[in-house]
Design an enzyme around this catalytic site. Sequence first.
Site: not given
Ligand code: OAD
Length: 248
Positions: A69, A103, A121, A129, A133, A154, A156, A193, A237
Amino acid sequence: MSDTRALDLIAERIRAARAVTAMTGAGISAESGVPTFRGADGLWRNYSAADLATPEAFTRDPGLVWQWYRWRQGIIGRAQPNAGHRALARLQSRLAAFSLITQNVDGLHQRAGSSGVIELHGNIWRARCLRGCGYVEDGTGPGSSGEEDRVPVCPCGALLRPDVVWFGEALADDRIELAVQAARNCDVFLAVGTSSLVYPAAGLPLIAGRAGGVVVEVNLEDTPLTPHAGLVLRGRAAEVLPALESRL
Ligand code: OAD
């Protein structure tokens, strides 16, 4: 249909809409240099997000998960919102009813000027925590070098964890409720995206469509949402959204 024709049509629908909702995924931040989850650049030291963003991974090795992270925080901290984030912020200021669901945990929409963002997300700049807590720490940063795998504690006494949703975890009820309402009540839903693979987020455009909204997909490629989208804009995008906003 040509992209120009599709852009004109969507702009027309947005002008006539009572309410517009947009939902973004990692693709909108790709051009800011933030790695997507499922793209080729999504790996860190051969670990995928699915290996690290789980409660089990944190239990096994909290230092490793924090290190990942902090690596992401470093990238995000150096990144700037791009023209796609800024176009959505302008859309919000021009429309009477506009909801933005994301997301992403990077906070780039807020830095571009969007407000009231529904962060499905969580947010990478917050920690909370592990025991629950109620303590939340805002503004956790990458920290100084040499302590990348430090696990914050934390008040706690429990460990702190990133305030993000991990695989296998439920989303916060209040956030998903707001998002479902925004999907159900809009006339135009922009899905930007996102790979449309992760639920419940992936279900939101379907809810919008069933309620009579026009679903517009903005993506570089086909996704499971594509057959359900009324209109599709293939492209980046950061190019497509400003082109759309400038037509309003
Ligand atoms: P992904 O990495 O699964 O998908 C990214 C999407 O963006 C793909 O469909 C690409 O084709 C598209 N893409 C890439 N570059 C782009 C651009 N410049 N313009 C437009 N589209 C583009 O990411 P998410 O769909 O956000 O969750 O993933 C969903 C969730 O899966 C995340 O929030 C995360 C992950 O597990 C958690 O962490 C809970």
